[in-house]
Design a protein around this motif. Structure first.
Motif, PDB file in Angstrom:
ATOM      1  N   TRP A  56      -1.518   0.955  -3.484  1.00  0.00           N
ATOM      2  CA  TRP A  56      -2.844   0.362  -3.588  1.00  0.00           C
ATOM      3  C   TRP A  56      -2.860  -0.967  -2.840  1.00  0.00           C
ATOM      4  O   TRP A  56      -1.818  -1.580  -2.589  1.00  0.00           O
ATOM      5  CB  TRP A  56      -3.199   0.141  -5.058  1.00  0.00           C
ATOM      6  CG  TRP A  56      -2.265  -0.796  -5.764  1.00  0.00           C
ATOM      7  CD1 TRP A  56      -2.381  -2.132  -5.933  1.00  0.00           C
ATOM      8  CD2 TRP A  56      -1.016  -0.445  -6.382  1.00  0.00           C
ATOM      9  NE1 TRP A  56      -1.315  -2.648  -6.612  1.00  0.00           N
ATOM     10  CE2 TRP A  56      -0.461  -1.639  -6.910  1.00  0.00           C
ATOM     11  CE3 TRP A  56      -0.320   0.754  -6.550  1.00  0.00           C
ATOM     12  CZ2 TRP A  56       0.751  -1.655  -7.578  1.00  0.00           C
ATOM     13  CZ3 TRP A  56       0.884   0.726  -7.222  1.00  0.00           C
ATOM     14  CH2 TRP A  56       1.411  -0.459  -7.739  1.00  0.00           C
TER      15      TRP A  56
ATOM     16  N   GLU B  77       0.804  -1.217   0.000  1.00  0.00           N
ATOM     17  CA  GLU B  77       0.000   0.000   0.000  1.00  0.00           C
ATOM     18  C   GLU B  77       0.847   1.281   0.000  1.00  0.00           C
ATOM     19  O   GLU B  77       0.303   2.382   0.153  1.00  0.00           O
ATOM     20  CB  GLU B  77      -0.974   0.011   1.176  1.00  0.00           C
ATOM     21  CG  GLU B  77      -1.938  -1.170   1.160  1.00  0.00           C
ATOM     22  CD  GLU B  77      -2.972  -1.077   2.259  1.00  0.00           C
ATOM     23  OE1 GLU B  77      -3.486   0.032   2.516  1.00  0.00           O
ATOM     24  OE2 GLU B  77      -3.269  -2.120   2.874  1.00  0.00           O
TER      25      GLU B  77
ATOM     26  N   HIS C  40      -4.160   1.724 -12.010  1.00  0.00           N
ATOM     27  CA  HIS C  40      -4.266   2.729 -10.951  1.00  0.00           C
ATOM     28  C   HIS C  40      -3.645   4.039 -11.434  1.00  0.00           C
ATOM     29  O   HIS C  40      -2.548   4.044 -12.005  1.00  0.00           O
ATOM     30  CB  HIS C  40      -3.556   2.257  -9.681  1.00  0.00           C
ATOM     31  CG  HIS C  40      -4.168   1.037  -9.060  1.00  0.00           C
ATOM     32  ND1 HIS C  40      -5.443   1.024  -8.542  1.00  0.00           N
ATOM     33  CD2 HIS C  40      -3.678  -0.218  -8.883  1.00  0.00           C
ATOM     34  CE1 HIS C  40      -5.714  -0.173  -8.052  1.00  0.00           C
ATOM     35  NE2 HIS C  40      -4.661  -0.951  -8.264  1.00  0.00           N
TER      36      HIS C  40
ATOM     37  N   ARG D  54      -3.632   6.950  -1.419  1.00  0.00           N
ATOM     38  CA  ARG D  54      -4.373   6.038  -2.284  1.00  0.00           C
ATOM     39  C   ARG D  54      -4.411   6.560  -3.720  1.00  0.00           C
ATOM     40  O   ARG D  54      -4.132   7.730  -3.965  1.00  0.00           O
ATOM     41  CB  ARG D  54      -5.799   5.870  -1.747  1.00  0.00           C
ATOM     42  CG  ARG D  54      -5.851   5.258  -0.356  1.00  0.00           C
ATOM     43  CD  ARG D  54      -7.297   5.137   0.107  1.00  0.00           C
ATOM     44  NE  ARG D  54      -7.381   4.553   1.440  1.00  0.00           N
ATOM     45  CZ  ARG D  54      -8.539   4.348   2.081  1.00  0.00           C
ATOM     46  NH1 ARG D  54      -9.684   4.702   1.507  1.00  0.00           N
ATOM     47  NH2 ARG D  54      -8.528   3.802   3.287  1.00  0.00           N
ATOM     48  N   PRO D  55      -4.806   5.705  -4.676  1.00  0.00           N
ATOM     49  CA  PRO D  55      -4.936   6.183  -6.061  1.00  0.00           C
ATOM     50  C   PRO D  55      -6.025   7.248  -6.165  1.00  0.00           C
ATOM     51  O   PRO D  55      -7.038   7.197  -5.457  1.00  0.00           O
ATOM     52  CB  PRO D  55      -5.320   4.918  -6.839  1.00  0.00           C
ATOM     53  CG  PRO D  55      -4.910   3.771  -5.973  1.00  0.00           C
ATOM     54  CD  PRO D  55      -5.039   4.244  -4.568  1.00  0.00           C
TER      55      PRO D  55
ATOM     56  N   SER E 232      -1.118  -3.555 -11.999  1.00  0.00           N
ATOM     57  CA  SER E 232      -1.291  -4.192 -10.696  1.00  0.00           C
ATOM     58  C   SER E 232      -1.523  -5.680 -10.890  1.00  0.00           C
ATOM     59  O   SER E 232      -1.745  -6.143 -12.019  1.00  0.00           O
ATOM     60  CB  SER E 232      -2.472  -3.570  -9.935  1.00  0.00           C
ATOM     61  OG  SER E 232      -3.696  -3.886 -10.563  1.00  0.00           O
TER      62      SER E 232
ATOM     63  N   SER F  14      -9.096   4.357 -10.011  1.00  0.00           N
ATOM     64  CA  SER F  14      -8.709   3.017 -10.468  1.00  0.00           C
ATOM     65  C   SER F  14      -9.643   2.609 -11.593  1.00  0.00           C
ATOM     66  O   SER F  14     -10.862   2.769 -11.489  1.00  0.00           O
ATOM     67  CB  SER F  14      -8.776   2.001  -9.325  1.00  0.00           C
ATOM     68  OG  SER F  14      -7.845   2.343  -8.305  1.00  0.00           O
TER      69      SER F  14
END
Length: 565
Positions: A483, A463, A516, A526-527, A510, A530
């Motif tokens: 992510w 992450e 992402h 965070r993205p 990914s 997505s």
């Protein structure tokens, strides 16, 4: 028992000790002040040079702007003259054609069929037919440049069994041309296919060829993590094409000089050359070339375009005395002679994980391998057939070198390894100028296309896979984001990223069927969004440098063309 009385220090001794302590504190404060003063003086000197440099650039670009404006005015004047000549020629030619059509209608039909059947000279011979249909001479010039691409695509469309359709840009007599092409295919479709690819590489339309010029530095680092909300992009994910590969894909690289071309490679050892149609509505396969290594018959581990756009350089493995570097010359017609291998084998063992050309220097490229080595290759002649390797370092990494990159404003080679180290090696001085070790293994490195001090490292931290660094600030990261994977907890080195042309976004594959997107201005980890784009894991998503388009490859053996709206 009588207690021994405590002996007190004389007052004079206490005062002396206090004076010594005060002197020490004063000396330390003076030392700190001098250090701060020296640092500020150095910073002022740096800023002064920076201001002088920018002033010089401003003066330079003002002169360039004046010259460009003069060239623009000259071109506009030439265009006005050219249009005036075209009008007079059109009036004369239309009168002549009217007379000829009344006298010799049968000869005109034969000329039309002849011009339709000649693919290479159709732009010259179809001039009379274009005048009959009332087209201007400017449309003839445009059709000439479009035909070069059309002729390169037609062999593949015929080979795959697709029927050619008459679109709005079709020339007169296309049905006759298709019939003649199908007859010629029986005689030598494979040779014609290679020659058409060669024609596409050598005769790129001027409007489609990108200029190789130095990019300007833009200071994006102050924008990082500066916004509480992201700026998402609108993306349409409707087009998936079969990659024509039989095994999992490995590489996806865009041509640096022609915005219509890209290549894919896979574990089947094939390198496919593709041509984008329109602005991303589809893509046609132009050629397929076997690029397996000589002895072990290995596939290319990584691929880099030559900055001129006419050759592809691939890396393999160093085991068993196998070839380590191949060169695919796209301008050669005979398939058997298109791939050559360099004789030098500087890597000792293991896979060669990465290859990249140095920015603004087409005579040098860098490779990094599992033998802990970073090797600089320099071109020895103008023909591009001889390259001399030089080992930059072999001991600065204690494990495999997973990625290499060149800085745009410095003659420095960056490398990252599975040993968690980030190394910046100054090629001119021959010493390490940047060292940093993070908390997880590194798998790739990408320099920002706009901010020359900014680079991204892909890591194995869950992450927090992507970390941003400023070359000027040591021992710390600016920001990190990532992510949460659904299908796997481990991070694969086969997953890759790419910067958007403006340097504000990162696209990443990914282990899930998802692309992402990260906005570096967004202060979240965070993205920013997505995009579910495939059926299986996404290996890579690349931003197109001129079209609003994302191109992706996946283990579902498809190529995705995703339009940015």
């Amino acid at each position: 028992m009588n207690a021994t009385p405590l002996v007190k220090k004389p007052k004079i001794e206490l005062e002396a000790e206090e004076d010594e302590e005060q002197e020490k504190e004063g000396a330390e404060e003076e030392q700190n002040r001098k250090e701060q003063e020296e640092a500020l003086l150095a910073l002022i000197q740096h800023r002064t040079k920076e201001v002088e440099h920018l002033r010089q650039r401003i003066t330079y670009y003002k002169s360039q702007l004046d010259e460009a404006e003069k060239r623009l005015e000259d071109t506009q004047t030439k265009l006005a003259r050219h249009r005036g000549q075209d009008i007079s020629m059109d009036s004369e030619t239309s009168g002549n054609i009217t007379k000829e059509s009344q006298c010799k209608p049968q000869n005109l039909g034969r000329d039309t069929i002849k011009s339709s059947g000649d693919n290479l000279n159709v732009s010259q011979k179809s001039a009379s037919a274009s005048h009959q249909n009332g087209e201007s001479s400017r449309s003839q010039i445009q059709s000439k440049s479009q035909l070069l691409i059309r002729s390169a695509v037609t062999p593949k469309m015929e080979e795959s069994g697709n029927k050619a359709t008459n679109g709005s840009g079709s020339l007169p007599g296309t049905s006759v041309s298709t019939h003649i092409n199908s007859t010629a295919k029986q005689k030598g479709d494979r040779a014609r296919k290679l020659s058409s690819v060669q024609e596409t590489m050598q005769s790129e339309p001027k409007g489609k060829k990108a200029k190789l010029e130095e990019k300007e530095h833009k200071d994006l680092i102050p924008l990082i993590s500066s916004c509480s909300s992201s700026s998402p992009i609108r993306c349409h994910t409707g087009c998936l094409l079969s990659s024509q590969h039989k095994r999992k894909l490995r590489s996806l690289v865009l041509c640096p000089t022609n915005d219509q071309l890209f290549v894919t490679s896979a574990l089947d050892g094939l390198v496919n050359l593709w041509q984008i149609q329109g602005r991303g509505s589809g893509a046609n396969l132009l050629s397929t070339t076997e690029c397996q290594s000589n002895k072990q018959r290995r596939w290319p581990e990584d691929i880099a375009w030559h900055p001129q756009g006419n050759k592809l350089f691939s890396v393999y493995a160093a085991d068993g005395g196998d070839s380590q570097i191949s060169i695919l010359n796209l301008n050669k017609g005979r398939e058997g002679t298109r791939v050559s291998f360099l004789e030098d084998k500087p890597h000792i063992k293991g896979i060669i994980n990465s290859i990249i050309f140095m920015p603004s220097d087409e005579t040098r490229f860098v490779t990094g391998g599992s033998d802990h080595a970073v090797v600089l290759w320099t071109e020895q002649d103008t023909g591009g057939g001889s390259w001399k390797p030089k080992s930059l370092h072999r001991n600065f990494h204690s494990s495999a070198v997973m990625g290499v990159a060149g800085m745009r404003h410095k003659n420095m080679v960056m490398s990252v390894g599975a040993d968690k180290r980030i190394i910046g090696f100054d090629v001119m001085s021959g010493r390490t100028d940047y060292k940093h070790q993070i908390d997880s293994k590194c798998m790739s490195i990408l320099t920002n296309p706009s901010d020359f001090n900014l680079f991204m490292v892909q890591t194995g931290t869950p992450e927090r896979q992507l970390k941003l660094f400023d070359l000027r600030i040591r021992q710390t990261e600016i920001h990190a984001f990532g992510w949460k994977q659904e299908n796997s907890d481990s991070q694969s080195a086969l997953i890759n990223q790419s910067w958007s042309p403006d340097g504000l976004y990162i696209a990443s594959g990914s282990a899930d069927p998802t692309i992402h997107i990260f906005d570096i201005r967004y202060n979240s980890h965070r993205p920013s969004q997505s995009i579910r784009a495939h059926q299986k894991r996404v290996f890579k998503a690349v931003w197109h440098h001129s079209h609003p388009l994302l191109i992706s490859i996946s283990s579902d053996l498809n190529i995705g063309l995703h339009k940015i709206l």
